[in-house]
Design a protein around this motif. Sequence first.
Motif, short mmCIF file in Angstrom:
data_model
loop_
_atom_site.label_atom_id
_atom_site.label_comp_id
_atom_site.label_asym_id
_atom_site.label_seq_id
_atom_site.Cartn_x
_atom_site.Cartn_y
_atom_site.Cartn_z
N SER A 162 54.33 39.64 37.81
CA SER A 162 53.81 40.51 36.75
C SER A 162 52.98 39.71 35.76
N LEU A 163 53.50 38.52 35.40
CA LEU A 163 52.81 37.71 34.40
C LEU A 163 51.45 37.28 34.92
N ILE A 164 51.42 36.80 36.17
CA ILE A 164 50.13 36.37 36.73
C ILE A 164 49.18 37.55 36.81
N GLY A 165 49.72 38.70 37.23
CA GLY A 165 48.89 39.90 37.29
C GLY A 165 48.32 40.26 35.94
N GLY A 166 49.17 40.17 34.90
CA GLY A 166 48.70 40.48 33.56
C GLY A 166 47.60 39.54 33.11
N PHE A 167 47.80 38.24 33.38
CA PHE A 167 46.78 37.24 33.05
C PHE A 167 45.45 37.56 33.70
N ARG A 168 45.54 37.75 35.01
CA ARG A 168 44.31 37.99 35.77
C ARG A 168 43.59 39.21 35.23
N SER A 169 44.38 40.25 34.98
CA SER A 169 43.79 41.49 34.51
C SER A 169 43.09 41.29 33.18
N ALA A 170 43.78 40.58 32.26
CA ALA A 170 43.17 40.38 30.94
C ALA A 170 41.90 39.58 31.06
N ALA A 171 41.95 38.48 31.84
CA ALA A 171 40.76 37.65 32.01
C ALA A 171 39.62 38.47 32.58
#
Lengths: 355, 188
Positions: A162-171
């Motif tokens: 989830s955290l990696i997904g959130g990062f990627r999405s924000a970037a």
Amino acid sequence: MSGSLKLLKLINVILEHVYKFLGLTNPIPEVINAFITAAISFAVISVFVMFLVWMERKVSAHMQSRIGPNRVGPFGLLQTLADAIKLTTKENMEPQKRDKIPYFIAPIIAFVATFMGVVVIPLDKGVTIQNLNIGVLYIIAITSFTVIGILTAGWSSNNKFSLIGGFRSAAQIISYEIPLVLSLVPVIMITGTLDLQKIVEYQAHAGYWFVGPQIIGFLVFLTASTAESNRAPFDIPEAESELTGGFHTEYSGIKFAMFFLGEYISIIIGSSVAVSVFLGGWIAPAFMNFLPVPGFFWFVIKVLLVIYLIMAFRWTFPRLRVDQLMDFGWKILIPIAILNIFLTGLWILWFSKGV
Amino acid sequence: MEQFVFWCIAIFIVLSAFFAMIMKNIFHCALLLAAALFGVAGIFVYLGAEFLALVQVLIYVGAITILIIFGIMLTHKMMDSKIIVMNKQVVMSAVITGVLGTLIILTIYSTAHWILPALKNSESGYLTHSITTASVTKNKKVVTDVYTLGPALINPKKGFAFAFELVSILLLSVLIGATVIARKDQEG
């Protein structure tokens, strides 16, 4: 001429009768009117999203030589309704070590932020839910909230994926917001307004749609708005093969449904803005001007066409890698968008002899 | 009604700013900061400055808060709840906030000329009475839409074109500088 205008008035008249029946004062208080309008638009949008999900499944099936949903209702049209009932009545599973409050509000932020953009879309001549003279800016500003919802969801789930997904999405969303805004700037320069309704009216007066002179802007906008709504080929935030479900891995039931609904609403908003700014909104195509159809009809047709295009993207292009995605955004789209602004500036100077 | 809305927004801002200060978890602080900044945008809408409100949302909530959250998430051990968020400099901070607060209040009273007549006119004498949109437009025509703001900003004679260009050069150099630093880090 415009049937949808009559429809809005009809709703208002009915509301007034209800008010008199209840013995309340006339005119309707603005707050209550706003709530009712919001409820109605939410209902309409939800039904439209259901249709879109069905359409997506049919389009993908067609592209992969399958049949797609065909059991529930005629042509499988009620399949999404069944899915929606299943989703909303499902058990709400939550990870035990979640961060309680952020976990709870994340889907709400993500959903509300996208839904608020619906407000300024010009549906027909003079028909918007609430016309703002800075509509374009409003949509851009409000939809930038989604990032906070997604980041919060990714973080509060207490899960690596989830955290990696959130990062990627924000970037991704932050990077692609720049070409998205820049691609709209040339049209704003030409029309001299940020009001979506006036941009459409300008095209009606000028007799051409901006997709002609601003084809570069249109393509950049379409690409960037596909990326903004986290859709394939830009769906690395939820890349199933790498991240199981991305930022919404730990969400189930109605909370997952909110993310899902938010994604489709952001597609609707992206294509509505594309239609209003580049494809002449509610204007009828020149060769079909004689048809006695309200502008709303043309608007919906155009929106559906653009959405079809976005769906076709999803099922024809492979997913980009993270570095390719960033390179594409920063090294290709942004320079093109800036060049487009520069050329438009020259064009305006040349034709109007200095404004 | 208008007062009620104002108080709602004001209490929302103050509470979220307060909790952004005292929360132990720094991620929660960042979220509450976003809430407080959003509340400020609400005040701008309330005052009839929609453009400013949207810019506030776009830049502060949409960009700066997200940068802060990114910074928190990517910094090593920053998400650990054991890091020290509070320190014990009560006297120093009280002095500084006191001085700053007085300065701001004095500035408001000495510059906002439109507040005073409205204060005299209003029966209850509440400050908020004068902050409603209606009284702003009544006492002095304050136009805050894009068509006035744009020319006012970059008009070569009356505007702030020079300052505007200066700021853009500053931002550009910051951008290039950041890239250079990041690249060096990557190579080394």
